[in-house]
Design a protein around this motif. Structure first.
Motif, mmCIF file in Angstrom:
data_model
loop_
_atom_site.group_PDB
_atom_site.id
_atom_site.type_symbol
_atom_site.label_atom_id
_atom_site.label_comp_id
_atom_site.label_asym_id
_atom_site.label_seq_id
_atom_site.Cartn_x
_atom_site.Cartn_y
_atom_site.Cartn_z
ATOM 1 N N PHE A 91 -80.060 49.339 -0.796
ATOM 2 C CA PHE A 91 -81.157 50.185 -1.269
ATOM 3 C C PHE A 91 -80.909 50.715 -2.680
ATOM 4 O O PHE A 91 -79.823 51.204 -2.999
ATOM 5 C CB PHE A 91 -81.351 51.376 -0.317
ATOM 6 N N ILE A 151 -94.266 63.551 -4.925
ATOM 7 C CA ILE A 151 -93.821 63.887 -6.289
ATOM 8 C C ILE A 151 -94.032 62.676 -7.191
ATOM 9 O O ILE A 151 -94.084 61.542 -6.715
ATOM 10 C CB ILE A 151 -92.319 64.307 -6.320
ATOM 11 N N LEU A 154 -83.392 53.090 -4.663
ATOM 12 C CA LEU A 154 -84.707 53.724 -4.541
ATOM 13 C C LEU A 154 -84.791 54.985 -5.409
ATOM 14 O O LEU A 154 -83.810 55.735 -5.529
ATOM 15 C CB LEU A 154 -84.964 54.113 -3.081
ATOM 16 N N GLY A 155 -85.961 55.220 -5.972
ATOM 17 C CA GLY A 155 -86.224 56.456 -6.712
ATOM 18 C C GLY A 155 -85.173 56.715 -7.782
ATOM 19 O O GLY A 155 -85.014 55.928 -8.722
ATOM 20 N N ALA A 156 -84.455 57.831 -7.616
ATOM 21 C CA ALA A 156 -83.435 58.188 -8.606
ATOM 22 C C ALA A 156 -82.406 57.066 -8.774
ATOM 23 O O ALA A 156 -81.759 56.966 -9.826
ATOM 24 C CB ALA A 156 -82.744 59.482 -8.198
ATOM 25 N N GLY A 185 -81.820 57.391 -3.197
ATOM 26 C CA GLY A 185 -82.772 58.319 -3.808
ATOM 27 C C GLY A 185 -82.167 59.699 -3.964
ATOM 28 O O GLY A 185 -81.011 59.938 -3.610
HETATM 29 C C1 LIG Z 1 -86.506 62.330 -8.835
HETATM 30 C C2 LIG Z 1 -86.123 61.409 -7.774
HETATM 31 C C3 LIG Z 1 -86.813 61.357 -6.601
HETATM 32 C C4 LIG Z 1 -86.411 60.459 -5.502
HETATM 33 O O1 LIG Z 1 -85.433 59.760 -5.541
HETATM 34 S S1 LIG Z 1 -87.476 60.495 -4.183
HETATM 35 C C5 LIG Z 1 -86.583 59.823 -2.822
HETATM 36 C C6 LIG Z 1 -86.585 58.347 -2.842
HETATM 37 N N1 LIG Z 1 -85.982 57.834 -1.644
HETATM 38 C C7 LIG Z 1 -86.643 57.725 -0.470
HETATM 39 O O2 LIG Z 1 -87.770 58.144 -0.339
HETATM 40 C C8 LIG Z 1 -85.901 57.020 0.613
HETATM 41 C C9 LIG Z 1 -85.938 57.776 1.915
HETATM 42 N N2 LIG Z 1 -85.138 57.090 2.909
HETATM 43 C C10 LIG Z 1 -85.627 56.080 3.664
HETATM 44 O O3 LIG Z 1 -86.771 55.709 3.583
HETATM 45 C C11 LIG Z 1 -84.674 55.431 4.625
HETATM 46 O O4 LIG Z 1 -83.574 56.267 4.803
HETATM 47 C C12 LIG Z 1 -84.180 54.068 4.120
HETATM 48 C C13 LIG Z 1 -85.326 53.070 4.165
HETATM 49 C C14 LIG Z 1 -83.612 54.158 2.701
HETATM 50 C C15 LIG Z 1 -83.030 53.592 5.045
HETATM 51 O O5 LIG Z 1 -83.472 53.568 6.374
HETATM 52 P P1 LIG Z 1 -82.388 53.377 7.531
HETATM 53 O O6 LIG Z 1 -81.544 52.191 7.265
HETATM 54 O O7 LIG Z 1 -83.158 53.401 8.825
HETATM 55 O O8 LIG Z 1 -81.431 54.631 7.430
HETATM 56 P P2 LIG Z 1 -81.771 56.141 7.774
HETATM 57 O O9 LIG Z 1 -81.267 56.446 9.141
HETATM 58 O O10 LIG Z 1 -83.188 56.470 7.463
HETATM 59 O O11 LIG Z 1 -80.870 56.913 6.671
HETATM 60 C C16 LIG Z 1 -79.464 57.044 6.795
HETATM 61 C C17 LIG Z 1 -79.100 58.505 6.497
HETATM 62 O O12 LIG Z 1 -79.443 58.758 5.127
HETATM 63 C C18 LIG Z 1 -80.324 59.867 5.082
HETATM 64 N N3 LIG Z 1 -81.217 59.685 3.953
HETATM 65 C C19 LIG Z 1 -81.805 58.540 3.564
HETATM 66 N N4 LIG Z 1 -82.519 58.746 2.457
HETATM 67 C C20 LIG Z 1 -82.365 60.064 2.138
HETATM 68 C C21 LIG Z 1 -82.844 60.869 1.078
HETATM 69 N N5 LIG Z 1 -83.589 60.356 0.080
HETATM 70 N N6 LIG Z 1 -82.504 62.179 1.067
HETATM 71 C C22 LIG Z 1 -81.701 62.693 2.025
HETATM 72 N N7 LIG Z 1 -81.183 61.963 3.039
HETATM 73 C C23 LIG Z 1 -81.538 60.668 3.083
HETATM 74 C C24 LIG Z 1 -81.050 59.858 6.405
HETATM 75 O O13 LIG Z 1 -81.589 61.134 6.674
HETATM 76 C C25 LIG Z 1 -79.935 59.475 7.333
HETATM 77 O O14 LIG Z 1 -79.113 60.608 7.557
HETATM 78 P P3 LIG Z 1 -78.531 60.902 9.025
HETATM 79 O O15 LIG Z 1 -77.674 59.730 9.369
HETATM 80 O O16 LIG Z 1 -77.763 62.185 8.888
HETATM 81 O O17 LIG Z 1 -79.717 61.030 9.928
#
Ligand SMILES: C/C=C/C(=O)SCCNC(=O)CCNC(=O)[C@H](O)C(C)(C)COP(=O)(O)OP(=O)(O)OC[C@H]1O[C@@H](n2cnc3c(N)ncnc32)[C@H](O)[C@@H]1OP(=O)(O)O
Length: 261
Positions: free
Chosen positions: A113, A145, A115-117, A71
Motif C-alpha cells: 500500500f 479531506i 496511499l494518501g500521505a 496514509g
Molecule cells: C494528508 C494525508 C491524508 C491521508 O493520508 S488520508 C488516509 C489515506 N489512507 C487511507 O484512507 C487508508 C485507510 N486504510 C484502509 O483502507 C485499509 O486499512 C487498507 C486498504 C490500507 C488495508 O486493509 P487491510 O489489509 O484489511 O488492513 P486493515 O486491517 O484495514 O489495517 C491494518 C491496521 O492498520 C490500521 N490502519 C490502516 N490504515 C490506517 C490509517 N490511515 N490510519 C490509522 N490506522 C490505519 C487499521 O486500523 C488496522 O489496525 P488494527 O490492526 O489495530 O485494527
C-alpha cells in the motif's frame, strides 16, 4: 569521518560502507501509518541525514513488505480542530520538504500500500521503485479531506488528468498502472525490491559524489525555475564542476582504456 548515527523514536537510520543511507519508518503501525509522532521523528532523521557529507544516496522505506505507507493516521485526524489540522498538515509538509531537501538522490522503496500521505512522501523522493503487489491511491476525499501538500507534484509526474482521476475518485490503481502512468520508474516481482533498489543505488554510489549532488540540485532548480534561469544555472554548475579534480578523476578510467587500444 562519519558521525555516529543517533537514535530516533520512530525512524531507523542505517548507513553502508558506500555512504548509502536508509531512512526507515520504524515502530509505527504495521502499515507504516503516519501519526504526528512518526512524522516528526522522520523529519528529524531526514534533516540529520541531509547534513551528512558522506551521504551518496538515501533509500526511503517502511518497515515490512505490506506497505510503504498506508496514509496519515485517521484516528488522529478524526480528533483535529481547525488549528490542530493546520499543525498536523504542516508537520507532514515539513517531512516531505525535509526529504526533498536531502542533497543526494532519494529512492522510495514501495511495496504494497502507498496511499494518501504515502504517495506524497514518495513524490517528494527523486526515484520511485515498486513491486507487483503495489496499490496506489489518494483516498483523502473518502475520509472527507482534500489531498494537499506534495500531491501538487503529481501532475508533473503522472499528468493532470490522471491526477484529477486519482484525487477526485479516491480510487486506487495497481503497480503496473502506476508504472505506466509514470509514478514508478521501475517495477519488479513481489520480493524483488531490494535487488531493484540496488540496481539504482550502485551506479549512483559509484559516480562522482560532487557531480551527483550538483546534478540533483540542478534537476530541482530546473523544475522550480524558468527555462532561462535554469539554463543560466546549468552553465554555472558545469563551470563549478571543474573547480575540483573530480571530473578528471572520474574521466581517468575512460581515458586510460582508450590509450591501451
Ligand atoms: C494528508 C494525508 C491524508 C491521508 O493520508 S488520508 C488516509 C489515506 N489512507 C487511507 O484512507 C487508508 C485507510 N486504510 C484502509 O483502507 C485499509 O486499512 C487498507 C486498504 C490500507 C488495508 O486493509 P487491510 O489489509 O484489511 O488492513 P486493515 O486491517 O484495514 O489495517 C491494518 C491496521 O492498520 C490500521 N490502519 C490502516 N490504515 C490506517 C490509517 N490511515 N490510519 C490509522 N490506522 C490505519 C487499521 O486500523 C488496522 O489496525 P488494527 O490492526 O489495530 O485494527
Amino acid at each position: 569521518m562519519t558521525a555516529p548515527i543517533p537514535e530516533f523514536t520512530h525512524a531507523l537510520v542505517t548507513r553502508d560502507a558506500r555512504g548509502v543511507y536508509t531512512l526507515q519508518i520504524h515502530d509505527a503501525k504495521s502499515l507504516n501509518i503516519l501519526a504526528s509522532a512518526v512524522t516528526l521523528s522522520l523529519t528529524e532523521a531526514a534533516r540529520w541525514i541531509a547534513a551528512q557529507d558522506d551521504a551518496r544516496a538515501v533509500v526511503v522505506r517502511g518497515t515490512g513488505e505490506r506497505a510503504f505507507v498506508g496514509g496519515a493516521n485517521i484516528y488522529e485526524m478524526a480528533e483535529l480542530d481547525p488549528p490542530g489540522a493546520r499543525s498536523f498538515i504542516t508537520r507532514l509538509r515539513e517531512l516531505c520538504e525535509a526529504v526533498a531537501d536531502i542533497p543526494v538522490p532519494t529512492i522510495a522503496r514501495l511495496p504494497g500500500f502507498c496511499l494518501g500521505a504515502g504517495m506524497e512522501l514518495a513524490a517528494a523522493c527523486d526515484i520511485r521503485l515498486g513491486s507487483a503487489d503495489g496499490v496506489f491511491g489518494m483516498p483523502e476525499v473518502r475520509v472527507g479531506i482534500p489531498s494537499v501538500i506534495h500531491a501538487l507534484l503529481l501532475p508533473a509526474l503522472i499528468g493532470q488528468g490522471r491526477t484529477n482521476w486519482l484525487l477526485l475518485t479516491g480510487e486506487t490503481v495497481d503497480a503496473a498502472q502506476a508504472r505506466d502512468w509514470g509514478f514508478l520508474e521501475f517495477l519488479c516481482e513481489a520480493g524483488g525490491l531490494d535487488a531493484l533498489v540496488e540496481r539504482t543505488v550502485a551506479p549512483i554510489a559509484a559516480s562522482g559524489p560532487r557531480a551527483v549532488r550538483s546534478q540533483k540540485a540542478l534537476l530541482r532548480y530546473w523544475t522550480e525555475s524558468s527555462i532561462q534561469a535554469g539554463l543560466d544555472r546549468s552553465v554555472e554548475a558545469f563551470g563549478e564542476a571543474f573547480t575540483t579534480d573530480e571530473p578528471r578523476e572520474c574521466m581517468a578510467p575512460f581515458l586510460a582504456r582508450k590509450r591501451h587500444r
